[in-house]
Design a protein around this motif. Structure first.
Motif, PDB file in Angstrom:
ATOM      1  N   THR A 213      44.236  -2.977  22.059  1.00 36.85           N
ATOM      2  CA  THR A 213      42.815  -2.798  21.731  1.00 36.85           C
ATOM      3  C   THR A 213      42.534  -1.350  21.340  1.00 36.85           C
ATOM      4  OG1 THR A 213      42.148  -4.562  23.247  1.00 36.85           O
ATOM      5  CG2 THR A 213      40.465  -2.983  22.611  1.00 36.85           C
ATOM      6  N   ALA A 214      43.036  -0.413  22.128  1.00 37.96           N
ATOM      7  CA  ALA A 214      42.847   1.008  21.818  1.00 37.96           C
ATOM      8  C   ALA A 214      43.547   1.383  20.518  1.00 37.96           C
ATOM      9  CB  ALA A 214      43.373   1.865  22.961  1.00 37.96           C
TER      10      ALA A 214
ATOM     11  N   LEU B 120      41.725   7.951  22.066  1.00 41.90           N
ATOM     12  CA  LEU B 120      41.392   8.482  23.388  1.00 41.90           C
ATOM     13  C   LEU B 120      40.103   7.871  23.931  1.00 41.90           C
ATOM     14  CD1 LEU B 120      42.268  12.271  22.916  1.00 41.90           C
ATOM     15  CD2 LEU B 120      43.571  10.549  24.166  1.00 41.90           C
ATOM     16  N   PHE B 121      39.064   7.801  23.087  1.00 48.17           N
ATOM     17  CA  PHE B 121      37.783   7.267  23.547  1.00 48.17           C
ATOM     18  C   PHE B 121      37.902   5.793  23.922  1.00 48.17           C
ATOM     19  CE2 PHE B 121      35.537  10.974  21.717  1.00 48.17           C
ATOM     20  CZ  PHE B 121      34.605  11.186  22.712  1.00 48.17           C
ATOM     21  N   THR B 122      38.604   5.008  23.104  1.00 48.02           N
ATOM     22  CA  THR B 122      38.745   3.586  23.412  1.00 48.02           C
ATOM     23  C   THR B 122      39.560   3.384  24.683  1.00 48.02           C
ATOM     24  OG1 THR B 122      38.736   3.141  21.022  1.00 48.02           O
ATOM     25  CG2 THR B 122      39.359   1.332  22.474  1.00 48.02           C
ATOM     26  N   ALA B 123      40.638   4.142  24.811  1.00 48.61           N
ATOM     27  CA  ALA B 123      41.476   4.032  26.012  1.00 48.61           C
ATOM     28  C   ALA B 123      40.681   4.420  27.256  1.00 48.61           C
ATOM     29  CB  ALA B 123      42.709   4.923  25.869  1.00 48.61           C
ATOM     30  N   VAL B 124      39.913   5.501  27.159  1.00 50.98           N
ATOM     31  CA  VAL B 124      39.091   5.935  28.299  1.00 50.98           C
ATOM     32  C   VAL B 124      38.025   4.891  28.610  1.00 50.98           C
ATOM     33  CG1 VAL B 124      37.377   7.635  29.046  1.00 50.98           C
ATOM     34  CG2 VAL B 124      39.509   8.398  27.990  1.00 50.98           C
ATOM     35  N   GLY B 125      37.401   4.329  27.546  1.00 54.72           N
ATOM     36  CA  GLY B 125      36.367   3.322  27.754  1.00 54.72           C
ATOM     37  C   GLY B 125      36.892   2.103  28.490  1.00 54.72           C
ATOM     38  N   ILE B 126      38.076   1.631  28.102  1.00 55.70           N
ATOM     39  CA  ILE B 126      38.671   0.460  28.743  1.00 55.70           C
ATOM     40  C   ILE B 126      39.077   0.787  30.175  1.00 55.70           C
ATOM     41  CG2 ILE B 126      40.675  -1.080  28.710  1.00 55.70           C
ATOM     42  CD1 ILE B 126      40.543  -0.921  25.639  1.00 55.70           C
ATOM     43  N   ALA B 127      39.666   1.975  30.366  1.00 56.22           N
ATOM     44  CA  ALA B 127      40.082   2.375  31.707  1.00 56.22           C
ATOM     45  C   ALA B 127      38.883   2.537  32.645  1.00 56.22           C
ATOM     46  CB  ALA B 127      40.876   3.678  31.640  1.00 56.22           C
ATOM     47  N   VAL B 128      37.814   3.124  32.133  1.00 58.42           N
ATOM     48  CA  VAL B 128      36.602   3.302  32.942  1.00 58.42           C
ATOM     49  C   VAL B 128      35.979   1.955  33.276  1.00 58.42           C
ATOM     50  CG1 VAL B 128      34.219   4.163  32.864  1.00 58.42           C
ATOM     51  CG2 VAL B 128      36.099   5.653  32.175  1.00 58.42           C
ATOM     52  N   ALA B 129      35.956   1.041  32.298  1.00 58.46           N
ATOM     53  CA  ALA B 129      35.401  -0.290  32.542  1.00 58.46           C
ATOM     54  C   ALA B 129      36.155  -0.984  33.672  1.00 58.46           C
ATOM     55  CB  ALA B 129      35.462  -1.130  31.266  1.00 58.46           C
ATOM     56  N   TYR B 130      37.491  -0.913  33.620  1.00 58.86           N
ATOM     57  CA  TYR B 130      38.285  -1.538  34.683  1.00 58.86           C
ATOM     58  C   TYR B 130      38.023  -0.852  36.024  1.00 58.86           C
ATOM     59  CZ  TYR B 130      42.211  -2.714  37.669  1.00 58.86           C
ATOM     60  OH  TYR B 130      42.975  -3.113  38.739  1.00 58.86           O
TER      61      TYR B 130
ATOM     62  N   THR C 197      43.242 -10.413  29.482  1.00 61.60           N
ATOM     63  CA  THR C 197      43.241 -11.718  28.818  1.00 61.60           C
ATOM     64  C   THR C 197      42.031 -11.869  27.903  1.00 61.60           C
ATOM     65  OG1 THR C 197      44.414 -12.746  30.664  1.00 61.60           O
ATOM     66  CG2 THR C 197      43.206 -14.208  29.187  1.00 61.60           C
ATOM     67  N   LEU C 198      40.872 -11.432  28.360  1.00 61.62           N
ATOM     68  CA  LEU C 198      39.659 -11.556  27.557  1.00 61.62           C
ATOM     69  C   LEU C 198      39.568 -10.499  26.465  1.00 61.62           C
ATOM     70  CD1 LEU C 198      36.866 -12.648  30.056  1.00 61.62           C
ATOM     71  CD2 LEU C 198      38.224 -14.008  28.483  1.00 61.62           C
ATOM     72  N   LEU C 199      40.514  -9.563  26.433  1.00 61.56           N
ATOM     73  CA  LEU C 199      40.557  -8.594  25.339  1.00 61.56           C
ATOM     74  C   LEU C 199      41.357  -9.118  24.147  1.00 61.56           C
ATOM     75  CD1 LEU C 199      41.016  -5.147  27.142  1.00 61.56           C
ATOM     76  CD2 LEU C 199      38.925  -6.154  26.203  1.00 61.56           C
ATOM     77  N   VAL C 200      42.034 -10.246  24.321  1.00 66.30           N
ATOM     78  CA  VAL C 200      42.818 -10.817  23.218  1.00 66.30           C
ATOM     79  C   VAL C 200      41.936 -11.136  22.005  1.00 66.30           C
ATOM     80  CG1 VAL C 200      44.148 -12.848  22.501  1.00 66.30           C
ATOM     81  CG2 VAL C 200      44.743 -11.639  24.609  1.00 66.30           C
ATOM     82  N   PRO C 201      40.764 -11.782  22.172  1.00 64.55           N
ATOM     83  CA  PRO C 201      39.895 -11.982  21.002  1.00 64.55           C
ATOM     84  C   PRO C 201      39.448 -10.673  20.364  1.00 64.55           C
ATOM     85  CG  PRO C 201      39.233 -13.427  22.797  1.00 64.55           C
ATOM     86  CD  PRO C 201      40.227 -12.464  23.367  1.00 64.55           C
ATOM     87  N   VAL C 202      39.290  -9.626  21.174  1.00 65.33           N
ATOM     88  CA  VAL C 202      38.925  -8.309  20.633  1.00 65.33           C
ATOM     89  C   VAL C 202      40.003  -7.816  19.671  1.00 65.33           C
ATOM     90  CG1 VAL C 202      38.404  -5.910  21.210  1.00 65.33           C
ATOM     91  CG2 VAL C 202      37.615  -7.750  22.708  1.00 65.33           C
TER      92      VAL C 202
END
Length: 214
Positions: A53-54, A83-93, A118-123
């Motif tokens: 995703t990132a 970096l922003f996407t990776a941080v966003g996903i990590a923060v969400a988790y 699993t729910l990031l697969v459609p993303v």
């Protein structure tokens, strides 16, 4: 070449790739059902989904910079979005983890990660389509798909959270506010992603100065 193909690490990588491909197809066709039935053993697949995703999010902006001949492209068009996407996903988790702990819910962190991934697969699929249409110069449709992919991340966050019995225990913060904080903080990070890329693009067009400020 034969020795390389027989290398244990290569064989392991091929095995993981095959397992993830099967996981990806199942989750793409039935994301919610797959999320409900996923096990802790598929945590690695969840991590791979987060990484992809990132990666594809950053590839979108890199192609966008290249399409419009904006320079420099690699820093603001790839590194920053990555970096922003990776941080966003990590923060969400991390925030989902914190909410479940505050709600005093019994859960397995690895399973939480596997469900979110699993729910990031459609993303991932939507991001791939957005890149394809960007390459085909269908800019409006491509941008719409990019926004849709980011919105789907929030769908994933909330769908995973509400798999657990929230609100059954009196935590320090009401459940409604906790869920709102998770969404708001994640939204802010993705807002910063978009604005930083736009500012970097404008800076590249107007002056050619590095978006990192040096």
């Amino acid at each position: 070449m034969n020795m390389l193909l027989k290398d244990e690490r290569v064989q392991q990588a091929k095995k993981v790739s095959k397992q993830y491909f099967n996981f990806f197809l199942g989750a793409l066709l039935h994301p919610y059902r797959s999320m409900r039935t996923v096990e802790e053993e598929q945590t690695l697949n969840g991590i791979i989904s987060m990484a992809l995703t990132a990666l594809f999010s950053s590839f979108y902006f890199l192609f966008w910079f290249m399409k419009w001949d904006i320079s420099p492209a690699f820093g603001p068009g790839f590194i920053k979005p990555l970096l922003f996407t990776a941080v966003g996903i990590a923060v969400a988790y991390s925030l989902m983890y914190a909410v479940l702990r505050m709600e005093k819910v019994s859960f397995a962190p690895k399973l939480l990660l596997a469900r979110f991934g699993t729910l990031l697969v459609p993303v991932i699929a939507i991001l791939l389509l957005s890149i394809f249409f960007l390459v085909c110069s269908l800019f409006t449709f491509s941008l719409s798909l990019l926004v849709l992919s980011y919105l789907f991340i929030f769908v994933a966050i909330n769908a995973v959270l509400f798999q657990y019995p929230l609100g059954h225990s009196a935590g320090p913060i009401d459940t409604l506010f906790s869920v709102f904080i998770v969404n708001a903080v994640t939204a802010y990070i993705f807002y910063k992603l978009i604005t930083s890329v736009v500012v970097g693009a404008i800076g590249g067009i107007m002056s050619g100065i590095s978006p990192f400020g040096f």
